[in-house]
Design a protein around this motif. Structure first.
Motif, PDB file in Angstrom:
ATOM      1  N   ILE A 176       0.847  -1.201   0.000  1.00  0.00           N
ATOM      2  CA  ILE A 176       0.000   0.000   0.000  1.00  0.00           C
ATOM      3  C   ILE A 176       0.881   1.250   0.000  1.00  0.00           C
ATOM      4  CG2 ILE A 176      -1.583   1.380   1.430  1.00  0.00           C
ATOM      5  CD1 ILE A 176      -2.791  -1.391   2.334  1.00  0.00           C
ATOM      6  N   LEU A 177       1.882   1.287   0.893  1.00  0.00           N
ATOM      7  CA  LEU A 177       2.754   2.457   0.991  1.00  0.00           C
ATOM      8  C   LEU A 177       3.556   2.667  -0.297  1.00  0.00           C
ATOM      9  CD1 LEU A 177       3.947   2.040   4.681  1.00  0.00           C
ATOM     10  CD2 LEU A 177       2.433   3.827   3.788  1.00  0.00           C
ATOM     11  N   ALA A 178       4.020   1.586  -0.899  1.00  0.00           N
ATOM     12  CA  ALA A 178       4.772   1.704  -2.160  1.00  0.00           C
ATOM     13  C   ALA A 178       3.863   2.244  -3.266  1.00  0.00           C
ATOM     14  CB  ALA A 178       5.365   0.352  -2.554  1.00  0.00           C
ATOM     15  N   GLN A 179       2.640   1.747  -3.306  1.00  0.00           N
ATOM     16  CA  GLN A 179       1.697   2.208  -4.328  1.00  0.00           C
ATOM     17  C   GLN A 179       1.398   3.696  -4.159  1.00  0.00           C
ATOM     18  OE1 GLN A 179      -1.855  -0.150  -4.564  1.00  0.00           O
ATOM     19  NE2 GLN A 179      -2.875   1.269  -5.935  1.00  0.00           N
ATOM     20  N   VAL A 180       1.177   4.137  -2.915  1.00  0.00           N
ATOM     21  CA  VAL A 180       0.917   5.555  -2.653  1.00  0.00           C
ATOM     22  C   VAL A 180       2.127   6.385  -3.071  1.00  0.00           C
ATOM     23  CG1 VAL A 180       0.632   7.267  -0.801  1.00  0.00           C
ATOM     24  CG2 VAL A 180      -0.770   5.184  -0.814  1.00  0.00           C
ATOM     25  N   PHE A 181       3.314   5.898  -2.753  1.00  0.00           N
ATOM     26  CA  PHE A 181       4.526   6.648  -3.088  1.00  0.00           C
ATOM     27  C   PHE A 181       4.705   6.756  -4.607  1.00  0.00           C
ATOM     28  CE2 PHE A 181       9.030   7.099  -4.006  1.00  0.00           C
ATOM     29  CZ  PHE A 181       9.338   8.209  -3.235  1.00  0.00           C
TER      30      PHE A 181
END
Length: 192
Positions: A176-181
């Protein structure tokens, strides 16, 4: 390193490790010097050779946690590569889950003071990244805001995750965090 330095370092590690272990079973405000001394297997004077009191130990643990997070952040070089981003965020997730002190801070009233310290550290990080010519950032001023956005959203996700007792896997949170970044922050950095 001489023998005295090694003993001093070993005692300090035992104190901090014991403090972290105690946090698994006891509220941060309920931990006493006696608890730490007993858990560490040291005498009271050894504790006082390192720390004035438990609040001083808490402050030192905060500083160490911030240093560890900063080291993780320094190792991350933003690129449009989901696996690199995910591995960075997975390291942050693992650190959060394995560090009971950080988890406690994310969900405590003391967290406000900790977040303030972290924001100062993040400001240092943002300046370093946006000043680093190797990143080839287009608009450095707006890039700093995108980085701040990423940091804020990461802290928000980690806070939610820890308050919900890590009910989702590290892998899923890192994804999730990688996708947001990659979809929200990286385009705003305007990497050339």
């Amino acid at each position: 390193m001489n023998e005295f330095d090694e003993r001093y370092s070993t005692a300090e590690e035992a104190i901090v490790d014991s403090f972290f272990m105690l946090l698994k079973d006891k509220d941060i405000d309920k931990i006493t010097v006696s608890d730490v001394v007993k858990k560490a297997g040291i005498v009271r004077s050894t504790f006082y050779n390192h720390y004035e009191n438990v609040p001083a130990l808490v402050n030192a643990a905060e500083e160490k946690t911030i240093e560890n997070i900063f080291s993780l952040m320094e190792s991350f070089h933003p690129r449009d590569d989901k696996e690199i981003c995910k591995s960075f965020f997975l390291a942050i997730c693992n650190y959060t889950r394995e560090n009971p002190f950080l988890s406690t801070l994310l969900d405590s009233t003391r967290g406000d003071a900790f977040f303030e310290k972290m924001l100062l550290m993040f400001d240092r990080y943002m300046r370093k990244v946006t000043d680093d010519e190797s990143y080839h950032i287009g608009n450095r001023k707006s890039a700093a805001y995108f980085i701040a956005s990423s940091i804020g959203s990461t802290i928000g996700v980690l806070h939610k995750w820890s308050t919900e007792n890590f009910d989702v896997s590290e892998d899923e949170i890192a994804d999730i965090l990688a996708q947001v970044f990659i979809t929200g922050v990286l385009p705003g950095l305007s990497l050339k």
